[in-house]
Design a protein around this motif. Structure first.
Motif, PDB file in Angstrom:
ATOM      1  N   GLU A  25       0.672  -1.275   0.036  1.00  0.00           N
ATOM      2  CA  GLU A  25      -0.044   0.028  -0.087  1.00  0.00           C
ATOM      3  C   GLU A  25       0.792   1.331   0.080  1.00  0.00           C
ATOM      4  OE1 GLU A  25      -3.688   0.722   0.986  1.00  0.00           O
ATOM      5  OE2 GLU A  25      -4.197  -1.159   2.107  1.00  0.00           O
TER       6      GLU A  25
ATOM      7  N   GLY B 172      -2.074   3.664   0.309  1.00  0.00           N
ATOM      8  CA  GLY B 172      -2.136   4.101   1.628  1.00  0.00           C
ATOM      9  C   GLY B 172      -2.237   5.521   1.923  1.00  0.00           C
TER      10      GLY B 172
ATOM     11  N   PHE C  19      -5.696   3.064   4.917  1.00  0.00           N
ATOM     12  CA  PHE C  19      -5.308   1.985   4.296  1.00  0.00           C
ATOM     13  C   PHE C  19      -6.613   1.415   3.431  1.00  0.00           C
ATOM     14  CE2 PHE C  19      -2.557   2.135   7.887  1.00  0.00           C
ATOM     15  CZ  PHE C  19      -1.264   2.277   7.274  1.00  0.00           C
TER      16      PHE C  19
ATOM     17  N   PHE D 298       3.693   0.264   3.832  1.00  0.00           N
ATOM     18  CA  PHE D 298       3.518   1.532   3.578  1.00  0.00           C
ATOM     19  C   PHE D 298       4.753   2.436   3.308  1.00  0.00           C
ATOM     20  CE2 PHE D 298       3.703   0.937   8.090  1.00  0.00           C
ATOM     21  CZ  PHE D 298       4.703   1.976   8.551  1.00  0.00           C
TER      22      PHE D 298
END
Ligand SMILES: Cc1ncc(COP(=O)(O)O)c(C=O)c1O
Length: 461
Positions: free
Chosen positions: A256, A260, A268, A283
């Motif tokens: 992500e 994200g 998320f 992330f």
């Protein structure tokens, strides 16, 4: 110094990522950026450009936030560094707690790194360690997708499926399996998206059968393939992949790094948008609004428990970075977080996202535009000269993204060209008026490119 002077020195001294070695030292057009403010960046002559890609998918709260600068300055004066190898710092604890509160399921433990690639690398190495501790050293195969981008370390580049990136750079080939990119546009042979999705899931099932579920360490996936051309998979694809791999006991890693921190309107996207509860979420980028390098992953307590505590067999997770959990990076992240909350940027993305997508789709009336796709504040405009098969795209459309980008830069808009695609993912603070400005400038850039192509005899009506 003006742009030309900077460019001259650049040509003498710098090598940029994905630099074309055949034209090294010959840049005669790239903008020299010296300032940023809100959604805009400015070149050395003071020309203003709307930053279409938000830096590199990362400037969530926009440029020039005094609040982040002050928090970083204060943190530097208070505690500029603390090593996570031997002490705990208050800022990493505060940030980890906030992240854990927003991750789905029991993904409550956070490991901080220096960016996306080091996070992917660290997550994969944790999975390798899990296999070794659990007495399954053969369980090392990785499932990934064509057109996925996961980073630039040896391991993260090896699970990257962007064909151009494979050119002559070494990557690990053994044990890494590429499934089809979930892009219906490239597969017109499937009449519907549902039929294409069925094919993709069957392909995944077959691959698991061929490799053997017990040999597969993980499946790694961006919920929307970002740098590979903003590929939004068919409805339910992510969830069906997750259900399939979990049925076979395979670890699911969601990358992500782009999706994200608000780009799809959620901290998320895995569960909130796609109904997936991964075992790990990676992330980076938007976590600090791009102000300071930082990345990390969140890992599920259940997965971690299977090879830690009494199950650890005396092993260490010997992996980490000097600047992992840097208090200064954490201070930037915490302040960016405060701004996202205070300015309701997640709900702003829910409101502006559909407008952004809808306005970009109006560009489809330009004959050069083959596809416009995206979700939230990430989108791709794909230019097609003829045909849709990949060979045609690569051979003939190679330079079109650059042509559009060059026109747009002249007109006051930065887009991110990738072969025949312009990627657009503006800062989350973009307003309706700025979306209009972005789309009308892009329209002009596309029309000028079409004019060039007609004059060069490449485009024939
Ligand atoms: C999905 C994804 N993963 C990983 C990375 C690598 O991140 P970094 O460039 O911070 O190493 C990127 C970068 O674009 C990305 O888009």
């Amino acid at each position: 110094m003006d742009s030309e002077n900077f460019r001259e020195k650049f040509n003498q001294h710098l090598l940029h990522p994905w630099g074309d070695l055949s034209t090294i030292g010959e840049d005669d057009h790239s903008s020299v950026i010296v300032k940023g403010d809100g959604v805009y960046i400015f070149d050395a002559e003071g020309n203003r450009l709307l930053d279409g890609p938000a830096g590199m998918w990362c400037m969530q709260t926009g440029y020039g936030r005094r609040e982040i600068a002050d928090a970083v300055a204060e943190q530097i004066m208070n505690l500029s560094y603390a090593t996570s190898f031997s002490v705990i710092n208050n800022r990493e604890v505060q940030l980890a707690q906030r992240i854990a509160e927003q991750t789905p399921g029991d993904l409550n433990r956070i490991f901080f790194t220096t960016g996306g690639s080091t996070s992917v690398d660290s997550a994969l190495r944790l999975c390798q360690l899990a296999s070794n501790i659990q007495g399954k050293p053969h369980r090392k195969h990785i499932l990934t997708r064509e057109k996925a981008y996961h980073g630039s370390t040896f391991l993260s580049a090896s699970v990257t499926g962007k064909e151009r990136d494979k050119s002559a750079m070494d990557t690990i080939k053994e044990g890494i399996h590429f499934l089809s990119a979930p892009c219906h546009f490239y597969h017109p042979e499937f009449a519907t998206e549902e039929a294409f999705c069925d094919f993709l899931i069957e392909e995944l099932e077959q691959k698991i059968l061929d490799v053997g579920a017990d040999n597969i360490m993980c499946f790694i996936a961006e919920p929307i393939l970002a740098s590979g051309g903003v590929i939004v998979p068919p409805a339910n694809y992510n969830q069906r992949c997750w259900q399939t791999v979990k049925k076979h006991g395979i670890t699911y890693i969601a990358d992500e790094v782009v999706t994200g921190f608000g780009r799809l309107g959620h901290w998320f996207a895995s569960e909130a948008v796609f109904g997936v509860v991964p075992d790990m979420i990676i992330f980076a980028k938007g976590v600090t609004s791009g102000y300071i390098p930082m990345g990390g992953y969140a890992v599920s307590e259940t997965f971690l428990a299977s090879f830690s505590g009494d199950n650890a067999d005396g092993c260490l997770y010997s992996n980490g970075y000097t600047w992992g959990g840097s208090p200064v990076a954490c201070a930037a992240a915490l302040t960016s977080w405060d701004i996202i909350e205070r300015e309701n940027l997640l709900s702003h993305v829910h409101q502006i996202g559909p407008y952004f997508q809808q306005q970009l789709r109006t560009l489809k009336d330009i004959p050069l535009v083959g596809d416009v796709r995206g979700q939230g504040l990430m989108a791709a405009v794909e230019m097609t000269i003829e045909g849709r098969n990949e060979e045609d795209l690569l051979a003939k459309d190679y330079a079109i993204g650059d042509m559009v980008d060059q026109h747009c830069q002249q007109l006051g808009l930065l887009v991110r060209p990738f072969i025949n695609i312009c990627i657009i993912s503006p800062p989350l603070i973009i307003t309706r008026q700025q979306v209009d400005e972005l789309v009308s400038t892009l329209r002009l850039g596309l029309e000028l490119t079409l004019k060039d192509l007609r004059e060069q005899g490449i485009w024939i009506d």
